[in-house]
Design a protein around this motif. Structure first.
Motif, PDB file in Angstrom:
ATOM      1  N   CYS A 178     -15.181  -1.226 -27.948  1.00  0.00           N
ATOM      2  CA  CYS A 178     -14.318  -0.661 -28.993  1.00  0.00           C
ATOM      3  C   CYS A 178     -12.928  -0.448 -28.418  1.00  0.00           C
ATOM      4  CB  CYS A 178     -14.855   0.684 -29.470  1.00  0.00           C
ATOM      5  SG  CYS A 178     -16.356   0.542 -30.448  1.00  0.00           S
ATOM      6  N   TRP A 234     -23.356  -9.667 -30.174  1.00  0.00           N
ATOM      7  CA  TRP A 234     -24.502  -8.847 -29.764  1.00  0.00           C
ATOM      8  C   TRP A 234     -25.775  -9.187 -30.534  1.00  0.00           C
ATOM      9  CZ3 TRP A 234     -25.535  -6.900 -25.405  1.00  0.00           C
ATOM     10  CH2 TRP A 234     -24.487  -6.656 -24.528  1.00  0.00           C
ATOM     11  N   TYR A 279     -31.859   3.490 -24.615  1.00  0.00           N
ATOM     12  CA  TYR A 279     -32.639   4.166 -23.575  1.00  0.00           C
ATOM     13  C   TYR A 279     -31.960   5.440 -23.085  1.00  0.00           C
ATOM     14  CZ  TYR A 279     -29.603   1.146 -20.718  1.00  0.00           C
ATOM     15  OH  TYR A 279     -28.535   0.482 -20.192  1.00  0.00           O
ATOM     16  N   ASN A 334     -19.830   1.107 -36.854  1.00  0.00           N
ATOM     17  CA  ASN A 334     -18.762   0.897 -35.892  1.00  0.00           C
ATOM     18  C   ASN A 334     -18.388   2.238 -35.272  1.00  0.00           C
ATOM     19  OD1 ASN A 334     -16.379   0.297 -34.566  1.00  0.00           O
ATOM     20  ND2 ASN A 334     -15.224  -0.177 -36.438  1.00  0.00           N
ATOM     21  N   ALA A 335     -18.488   2.336 -33.955  1.00  0.00           N
ATOM     22  CA  ALA A 335     -18.214   3.616 -33.287  1.00  0.00           C
ATOM     23  C   ALA A 335     -16.740   4.016 -33.367  1.00  0.00           C
ATOM     24  CB  ALA A 335     -18.662   3.547 -31.832  1.00  0.00           C
ATOM     25  N   GLY A 341     -22.512   3.126 -29.385  1.00  0.00           N
ATOM     26  CA  GLY A 341     -22.859   1.784 -28.913  1.00  0.00           C
ATOM     27  C   GLY A 341     -24.144   1.885 -28.120  1.00  0.00           C
ATOM     28  N   ASP A 349     -24.879   1.946 -33.402  1.00  0.00           N
ATOM     29  CA  ASP A 349     -24.594   0.643 -32.810  1.00  0.00           C
ATOM     30  C   ASP A 349     -24.182  -0.318 -33.914  1.00  0.00           C
ATOM     31  OD1 ASP A 349     -25.272  -0.671 -29.866  1.00  0.00           O
ATOM     32  OD2 ASP A 349     -25.244  -2.154 -31.490  1.00  0.00           O
ATOM     33  N   ASN A 350     -23.378  -1.288 -33.504  1.00  0.00           N
ATOM     34  CA  ASN A 350     -22.786  -2.268 -34.416  1.00  0.00           C
ATOM     35  C   ASN A 350     -23.707  -3.461 -34.665  1.00  0.00           C
ATOM     36  OD1 ASN A 350     -20.609  -3.563 -35.787  1.00  0.00           O
ATOM     37  ND2 ASN A 350     -20.010  -4.625 -33.902  1.00  0.00           N
ATOM     38  N   GLN A 403     -29.760  -5.355 -32.002  1.00  0.00           N
ATOM     39  CA  GLN A 403     -29.958  -4.377 -30.930  1.00  0.00           C
ATOM     40  C   GLN A 403     -30.710  -3.146 -31.468  1.00  0.00           C
ATOM     41  OE1 GLN A 403     -29.525  -5.517 -27.786  1.00  0.00           O
ATOM     42  NE2 GLN A 403     -27.768  -4.271 -27.170  1.00  0.00           N
ATOM     43  N   GLU A 443     -22.546   3.952 -22.424  1.00  0.00           N
ATOM     44  CA  GLU A 443     -22.689   3.166 -21.199  1.00  0.00           C
ATOM     45  C   GLU A 443     -22.477   1.708 -21.574  1.00  0.00           C
ATOM     46  OE1 GLU A 443     -26.335   1.675 -20.131  1.00  0.00           O
ATOM     47  OE2 GLU A 443     -26.264   2.257 -18.038  1.00  0.00           O
ATOM     48  N   TYR A 444     -21.311   1.182 -21.248  1.00  0.00           N
ATOM     49  CA  TYR A 444     -20.972  -0.199 -21.624  1.00  0.00           C
ATOM     50  C   TYR A 444     -21.154  -0.430 -23.129  1.00  0.00           C
ATOM     51  CZ  TYR A 444     -20.913  -1.690 -16.679  1.00  0.00           C
ATOM     52  OH  TYR A 444     -20.626  -1.850 -15.352  1.00  0.00           O
ATOM     53  N   THR A 503     -30.112  -0.641 -26.984  1.00  0.00           N
ATOM     54  CA  THR A 503     -31.557  -0.408 -27.042  1.00  0.00           C
ATOM     55  C   THR A 503     -31.902   1.084 -26.943  1.00  0.00           C
ATOM     56  OG1 THR A 503     -31.708  -0.828 -24.666  1.00  0.00           O
ATOM     57  CG2 THR A 503     -32.043  -2.706 -26.124  1.00  0.00           C
TER      58      THR A 503
HETATM   59  C1  LIG Z   1     -24.195  -3.669 -23.144  1.00  0.00           C
HETATM   60  S1  LIG Z   1     -24.778  -2.938 -24.642  1.00  0.00           S
HETATM   61  C2  LIG Z   1     -24.803  -1.288 -24.050  1.00  0.00           C
HETATM   62  C3  LIG Z   1     -25.757  -0.414 -24.777  1.00  0.00           C
HETATM   63  C4  LIG Z   1     -26.869   0.207 -23.965  1.00  0.00           C
HETATM   64  N1  LIG Z   1     -26.381   0.953 -22.838  1.00  0.00           N
HETATM   65  C5  LIG Z   1     -27.843  -0.866 -23.583  1.00  0.00           C
HETATM   66  O1  LIG Z   1     -27.693  -1.427 -22.476  1.00  0.00           O
HETATM   67  O2  LIG Z   1     -28.726  -1.191 -24.371  1.00  0.00           O
HETATM   68  C6  LIG Z   1     -23.319  -2.925 -25.705  1.00  0.00           C
HETATM   69  C7  LIG Z   1     -23.627  -2.397 -27.091  1.00  0.00           C
HETATM   70  O3  LIG Z   1     -22.395  -2.014 -27.723  1.00  0.00           O
HETATM   71  C8  LIG Z   1     -22.552  -2.303 -29.087  1.00  0.00           C
HETATM   72  N2  LIG Z   1     -21.253  -2.319 -29.764  1.00  0.00           N
HETATM   73  C9  LIG Z   1     -20.274  -3.263 -29.657  1.00  0.00           C
HETATM   74  N3  LIG Z   1     -19.243  -2.960 -30.465  1.00  0.00           N
HETATM   75  C10 LIG Z   1     -19.571  -1.807 -31.099  1.00  0.00           C
HETATM   76  C11 LIG Z   1     -18.936  -1.001 -32.072  1.00  0.00           C
HETATM   77  N4  LIG Z   1     -17.722  -1.323 -32.572  1.00  0.00           N
HETATM   78  N5  LIG Z   1     -19.562   0.110 -32.523  1.00  0.00           N
HETATM   79  C12 LIG Z   1     -20.792   0.443 -32.038  1.00  0.00           C
HETATM   80  N6  LIG Z   1     -21.452  -0.286 -31.134  1.00  0.00           N
HETATM   81  C13 LIG Z   1     -20.854  -1.387 -30.651  1.00  0.00           C
HETATM   82  C14 LIG Z   1     -23.253  -3.641 -29.095  1.00  0.00           C
HETATM   83  O4  LIG Z   1     -23.795  -3.958 -30.349  1.00  0.00           O
HETATM   84  C15 LIG Z   1     -24.268  -3.465 -27.979  1.00  0.00           C
HETATM   85  O5  LIG Z   1     -25.502  -3.025 -28.462  1.00  0.00           O
END
Ligand SMILES: C[S@@+](CC[C@H](N)C(=O)[O-])C[C@H]1O[C@@H](n2cnc3c(N)ncnc32)[C@H](O)[C@@H]1O
Length: 263
Positions: free
Chosen positions: A141, A22, A75, A117-118, A70, A91-92, A96, A134-135, A73
């Motif tokens: 995770c 990411w 929003y 880490n969530a 997670g 967020d990890n 981002q 959302e994703y 950005t």
């Molecule tokens: C597709 S983005 C979705 C976030 C938001 N909906 C967006 O589109 O900006 C996936 C996010 O999940 C985060 N992520 C991945 N693994 C994670 C974890 N273990 N803990 C927290 N966040 C995590 C990533 O860093 C990334 O910013």
């Protein structure tokens, strides 16, 4: 804490790899993040279905403590803040979160953002009314970890809402670095689905079958309230090569789970 200078050195393997992934991807998400921050109404998923059609969010979030797991950005947190909620994002990926902070400054809307880490958050037990993803944590995770963590930090009666790739879609997309669209065949087993890795370096995702998800939610103290199978609205298009409007009119490419913490 590790004695090395790498703050990610102690992370579980998939969390470390997803942080690297990411951080590399973040630049590609800045403009989409900005567009979503600017949106007057929440829209969901790759087809941008309006909130008014799906009713993903609780009707009234005024004064509610919300955590976005997670947040990327951030929003969604911004949409919720404008509706009167008190969001916190975790967020990890430092990159981002850097985008999220830039957008907070651009749009004049600030709320706390945590690097972490969530699956193991720094938040106290029973601190939120709504957890949303959302994703985010919802696919990056391990559900065996992040769902029980969401239960821990939600108050009794709190809501968990999360958007994921459709289960059938996960079984119908071919391997391929060029991210081909889904086929009308099941290409991999449903039973045992859990950890997914694609050829190339796309990070590590997690997707489980319906029975496993329901059992996980219930054993973590949740009752399932809805499973919204997102359908493309009339005239929908998508810029994502690995999605197809025609396919998604026949099978669910995206799913939104809604659950409530009952014990
Ligand atoms: C597709 S983005 C979705 C976030 C938001 N909906 C967006 O589109 O900006 C996936 C996010 O999940 C985060 N992520 C991945 N693994 C994670 C974890 N273990 N803990 C927290 N966040 C995590 C990533 O860093 C990334 O910013």
């Amino acid at each position: 804490m590790s004695s090395t200078s790498d703050p990610g050195a102690d992370l579980p393997e998939h969390v470390r790899r997803n942080r690297e992934y990411w951080n590399r991807e973040a630049a590609w998400y800045v403009e989409a993040g900005r567009r979503n921050w600017a949106a007057a109404e929440p829209r969901w998923g790759v087809f941008g279905v309006p909130e008014a059609d799906l009713h993903v969010l609780p009707a009234d979030v005024e004064g509610k403590d919300v955590v976005e797991l997670g947040c990327g950005t951030a929003y969604i947190s911004a949409w919720l803040a404008r509706r009167g909620a008190r969001p916190v994002g975790i967020d990890n990926s430092p990159e981002q979160l850097a985008t999220a902070r830039i957008l907070q400054a651009e749009f004049g809307l600030t709320f706390p953002l945590h690097l972490g880490n969530a699956e193991t958050t720094p938040f106290a037990d029973s601190s939120f009314d709504l957890a949303i993803s959302e994703y985010g944590a919802s696919i990056w995770c391990d559900p065996c970890k992040w769902i029980s963590e969401a239960a821990r930090i939600l108050r009794p009666g709190g809501e968990l809402v999360y958007l994921v790739n459709g289960t059938i879609w996960m079984l119908a997309i071919p391997d391929g670095e060029d991210e081909p669209p889904p086929t009308d065949r099941l290409l991999r087993p449903y039973f045992g689905m859990h950890r997914f890795e694609w050829p190339g370096d796309f990070g590590v995702e997690f997707h489980v079958g319906y029975g496993d998800m329901i059992r996980l939610l219930r054993s973590s103290g949740f009752e399932v309230e809805d499973l919204i199978e997102v359908r493309p609205p009339a005239g929908a298009t998508t810029g994502y090569a690995y999605h197809s409007v025609d396919w998604s009119r026949r099978w669910p490419a995206e799913e939104i789970w809604k659950a409530r913490k009952v014990r």
